[in-house]
Design an enzyme around this catalytic site. Structure first.
Site, PDB file in Angstrom:
ATOM      1  CB  SER A 139      -0.911   0.030   1.226  1.00  0.00           C
ATOM      2  OG  SER A 139      -1.582   1.280   1.345  1.00  0.00           O
ATOM      3  CE1 TYR A 152      -3.720  -2.064   5.483  1.00  0.00           C
ATOM      4  CE2 TYR A 152      -3.019   0.142   4.841  1.00  0.00           C
ATOM      5  CZ  TYR A 152      -3.507  -1.111   4.502  1.00  0.00           C
ATOM      6  OH  TYR A 152      -3.766  -1.417   3.182  1.00  0.00           O
TER       7      TYR A 152
END
Length: 260
Positions: A139, A152
């Site tokens: 990501s 995350y």
């Protein structure tokens, strides 16, 4: 020539299900891995009917040691599997100070431990064969602590670093490793992490994301960032990182750290 089988984790929906669709339409047999067996069976039946490929379903919760071990065994032992798409992942809503230790541990287990262990299970076989591919879905958050998704983002920074390291080690042996860095993509992850989906900003559609990632795959890019229009920015960042490497070998602190 027989095309290799592709094993895809997180394959019941979103990015994983879309990868399954695209690889099936390229003529690859599939092994789908996720928790939702019924949903995967529906996808498998549809893809088999539409494309004629063989689609197997391997239900697994990759945060459970016994399930992770079963998928590892399949990757080690099934010589037909030549491509691993490490897509399974989750988000975690809220601020770091409000997140429970158990939630943090679960996120790390899925987003990092399973990615590394599954890559470890298949890499020796691919290297010995001299061909194959490992695709790790990271990501852009892993490059952006300013976005406030600390745990995350840290897991996705791990995925990028792991991919870069594996590319250096396995590339000379004929194994292609790709890191794919999406930005916000319209998938079910948002709702599962507790976000208010009605208030979310515009996002990339999952089909566009996967199609772009596959262009990078076909070009054998090491890092594919579909939302980044100015690719020279990534090149500049990577060049700056490489320029620091000689300095890491010096044996004395930089002058700015010496006493006045």
């Amino acid at each position: 020539m027989t095309k290799s089988t592709v094993l895809i984790t997180g394959a019941s929906a979103g990015i994983g299900a879309t990868y399954a669709d695209r690889f099936a339409r390229r003529g690859h047999d599939l092994v789908l891995v996720a928790r939702d067996k019924a949903r995967m069976e529906t996808t498998a039946a549809q893809l088999s009917q539409e494309t004629g490929v063989t689609v197997e379903v391997l239900p697994a919760d990759l945060t459970r040691p016994e399930d992770l071990a079963a998928v590892e065994a399949r990757l080690r032992e099934d010589d037909r599997i030549g491509v691993l798409v490490n897509n399974a992942g989750a988000g975690l809503g809220g601020r770091f100070v409000d997140q429970s230790a158990d939630a943090i541990s679960g996120l790390i287990a899925l987003n990092t431990t399973s990615v590394a262990r599954l890559a470890s299970a298949i890499a020796p076989r691919l290297a010995a064969r001299g061909e194959g591919a490992i695709v790790n879905i990271g990501s852009v958050v892993g490059l952006a602590p300013e976005l406030g998704m600390s745990v995350y983002g840290a897991t996705k920074a791990f995925v990028l670093f792991l991919s870069q390291g594996l590319a250096l080690e396995l590339g000379p042996k004929g194994v292609y490793v790709q890191a794919v860095l999406p930005a916000a993509t319209r998938t079910e992850l948002w709702g599962r992490s507790g976000a208010d989906e009605a208030s979310l900003p515009p996002m990339m559609e999952v089909g566009e994301l996967v199609d772009a990632a596959l262009v990078g795959f076909d070009r054998r890019e090491l890092v594919t960032i579909p939302p980044l229009h100015n690719a020279t920015l990534w090149d500049a960042l990577d060049s700056a990182r490489r320029a620091m490497l000689p300095g890491f070998q010096t044996i004395h602190p930089a002058p700015r750290y010496t006493a006045a």
